[in-house]
Scaffold this active site. Sequence first.
Site, PDB file in Angstrom:
ATOM      1  N   ASP A 116      -2.064 -17.820  -4.602  1.00 43.91           N
ATOM      2  CA  ASP A 116      -1.803 -17.342  -5.968  1.00 43.91           C
ATOM      3  C   ASP A 116      -0.331 -17.493  -6.364  1.00 43.91           C
ATOM      4  O   ASP A 116      -0.024 -17.797  -7.528  1.00 43.91           O
ATOM      5  CB  ASP A 116      -2.221 -15.877  -6.120  1.00 43.91           C
ATOM      6  CG  ASP A 116      -3.731 -15.708  -6.198  1.00 43.91           C
ATOM      7  OD1 ASP A 116      -4.414 -16.653  -6.619  1.00 43.91           O
ATOM      8  OD2 ASP A 116      -4.224 -14.621  -5.838  1.00 43.91           O
ATOM      9  N   GLY A 167       3.339  -4.674 -14.464  1.00 46.45           N
ATOM     10  CA  GLY A 167       2.169  -4.506 -13.600  1.00 46.45           C
ATOM     11  C   GLY A 167       2.587  -4.498 -12.145  1.00 46.45           C
ATOM     12  O   GLY A 167       3.661  -5.021 -11.793  1.00 46.45           O
ATOM     13  N   ALA A 168       1.748  -3.896 -11.300  1.00 48.75           N
ATOM     14  CA  ALA A 168       2.083  -3.821  -9.870  1.00 48.75           C
ATOM     15  C   ALA A 168       0.831  -3.935  -9.006  1.00 48.75           C
ATOM     16  O   ALA A 168       0.791  -3.427  -7.889  1.00 48.75           O
ATOM     17  CB  ALA A 168       2.827  -2.516  -9.583  1.00 48.75           C
ATOM     18  N   LYS A 180     -10.263  -9.308  -1.922  1.00 50.39           N
ATOM     19  CA  LYS A 180      -9.023  -9.943  -1.462  1.00 50.39           C
ATOM     20  C   LYS A 180      -8.296  -9.145  -0.374  1.00 50.39           C
ATOM     21  O   LYS A 180      -7.743  -9.729   0.552  1.00 50.39           O
ATOM     22  CB  LYS A 180      -8.083 -10.204  -2.644  1.00 50.39           C
ATOM     23  CG  LYS A 180      -8.560 -11.333  -3.544  1.00 50.39           C
ATOM     24  CD  LYS A 180      -7.513 -11.637  -4.603  1.00 50.39           C
ATOM     25  CE  LYS A 180      -7.945 -12.781  -5.496  1.00 50.39           C
ATOM     26  NZ  LYS A 180      -6.876 -13.235  -6.383  1.00 50.39           N
ATOM     27  N   GLY A 184      -2.411  -6.578  -7.363  1.00 49.29           N
ATOM     28  CA  GLY A 184      -2.408  -7.734  -6.473  1.00 49.29           C
ATOM     29  C   GLY A 184      -1.777  -8.966  -7.122  1.00 49.29           C
ATOM     30  O   GLY A 184      -1.034  -9.715  -6.478  1.00 49.29           O
TER      31      GLY A 184
HETATM   32  P1  ATR Z   1      -4.854  -7.224 -10.148  1.00 46.87           P
HETATM   33  O1  ATR Z   1      -5.111  -7.228  -8.682  1.00 46.87           O
HETATM   34  O2  ATR Z   1      -5.589  -8.282 -10.908  1.00 46.87           O
HETATM   35  O3  ATR Z   1      -3.381  -7.230 -10.472  1.00 46.87           O
HETATM   36  P2  ATR Z   1      -5.141  -4.351 -10.457  1.00 46.87           P
HETATM   37  O4  ATR Z   1      -4.686  -4.120  -9.070  1.00 46.87           O
HETATM   38  O5  ATR Z   1      -6.333  -3.590 -10.973  1.00 46.87           O
HETATM   39  O6  ATR Z   1      -5.511  -5.866 -10.718  1.00 46.87           O
HETATM   40  O7  ATR Z   1      -3.902  -4.135 -11.446  1.00 46.87           O
HETATM   41  C1  ATR Z   1      -4.050  -3.989 -12.814  1.00 46.87           C
HETATM   42  C2  ATR Z   1      -2.659  -3.747 -13.428  1.00 46.87           C
HETATM   43  O8  ATR Z   1      -2.839  -3.486 -14.838  1.00 46.87           O
HETATM   44  C3  ATR Z   1      -1.955  -2.536 -12.861  1.00 46.87           C
HETATM   45  O9  ATR Z   1      -0.571  -2.782 -12.845  1.00 46.87           O
HETATM   46  C4  ATR Z   1      -2.331  -1.443 -13.857  1.00 46.87           C
HETATM   47  O10 ATR Z   1      -1.430  -0.359 -13.908  1.00 46.87           O
HETATM   48  P3  ATR Z   1      -1.657   0.933 -12.934  1.00 46.87           P
HETATM   49  O11 ATR Z   1      -1.104   0.552 -11.603  1.00 46.87           O
HETATM   50  O12 ATR Z   1      -0.914   2.027 -13.607  1.00 46.87           O
HETATM   51  O13 ATR Z   1      -3.145   1.179 -12.912  1.00 46.87           O
HETATM   52  C5  ATR Z   1      -2.249  -2.228 -15.155  1.00 46.87           C
HETATM   53  N1  ATR Z   1      -2.973  -1.554 -16.224  1.00 46.87           N
HETATM   54  C6  ATR Z   1      -4.304  -1.367 -16.339  1.00 46.87           C
HETATM   55  N2  ATR Z   1      -4.591  -0.687 -17.471  1.00 46.87           N
HETATM   56  C7  ATR Z   1      -3.402  -0.418 -18.076  1.00 46.87           C
HETATM   57  C8  ATR Z   1      -3.020   0.251 -19.290  1.00 46.87           C
HETATM   58  N3  ATR Z   1      -3.939   0.801 -20.098  1.00 46.87           N
HETATM   59  N4  ATR Z   1      -1.705   0.319 -19.603  1.00 46.87           N
HETATM   60  C9  ATR Z   1      -0.787  -0.228 -18.779  1.00 46.87           C
HETATM   61  N5  ATR Z   1      -1.080  -0.876 -17.625  1.00 46.87           N
HETATM   62  C10 ATR Z   1      -2.369  -0.976 -17.278  1.00 46.87           C
END
Ligand code: ATR
Length: 280
Positions: A108, A134-135, A71, A137
């Site tokens: 999206d 979450g932060a 993406k 994409g």
């Molecule tokens: P997408 O693009 O689908 O949003 P991504 O960029 O991999 O996928 O984002 C995954 C999200 O899940 C992130 O906000 C991630 O937090 P980090 O920025 O700290 O990595 C969150 N996430 C993944 N595993 C996690 C966990 N065990 N506890 C809390 N947040 C988690």
Amino acid sequence: MILSGKAMVAGVMGWPVGHSRSPRLHGYWLESYGIDGTYVPLPVPAGKVEQALRALPVLGLRGCNLTVPHKEAAAKAVDRLDPAARRIGAVNTVVVHPDGSLEGRNTDAFGFIENLREGAPRWDATAGPAVVLGAGGAARAVVAALLDAGVPEVRLANRTRARAEELAADFGGPVTVMPWEWRGRALADAGLLVNTTTQGMAGQPPLEIDLATLPPSATVTDIVYTPLVTPLLAAAKRRGNPLVDGIGMLLHQARPAFHAWFGLMPQVTPELRRFVLEGL
Ligand code: ATR
């Protein structure tokens, strides 16, 4: 469906792409609207997306969707971006124009808000803050949609705080960053809670959050749809909060893309929902 020599072709680029629901989803619409077209999986490895995108006009394809891990790379590879893709920094849809140029779009945010409005018709954007966990994409698309819908405040909490700070700085507006440890406390006067993290997905631990202070009228939604009822949604259901599951975001984000390639704005129906869920 038997195709003619004039059939319109689109697809989805991803790696791996075998888990994608999009061929089933677009295939259902093509079949039910009797369109002379097809939508195919396109397995494209990381690093090859620019080459693959440049092949679209050469092969006469209408365009494609992009999924993991393409993406962000696609946003750099196309000739121009629509405002949503520019703001979100990612492209999930490419449209090939008649001159062979490539436009990157992001549907999206549209998918998120359409699903929310359909699933929680009584949700009022202006009624209270939205808490977004979450932060990544997906969070960027959700925050864009919520700001456009007119929420007075987005409270953003992410395990890695720096990513949330970056998102807030990129978007400006009423986005405040909360420490991940305070995510439960951020809920006190919220009108909406959105999980965009991978927590609660099959194979991952449940999202840990204390819902005690969440108002009973607040809507809870999860963009995770495997399983359809995540532990977060199950906990919110026990408290009687309005719920919206995540499959509708997938269904609705596909509509503007289908329209761009095949010329018809398709509808999300209960039958389509069942059909896509059967394939999970
Ligand atoms: P997408 O693009 O689908 O949003 P991504 O960029 O991999 O996928 O984002 C995954 C999200 O899940 C992130 O906000 C991630 O937090 P980090 O920025 O700290 O990595 C969150 N996430 C993944 N595993 C996690 C966990 N065990 N506890 C809390 N947040 C988690």
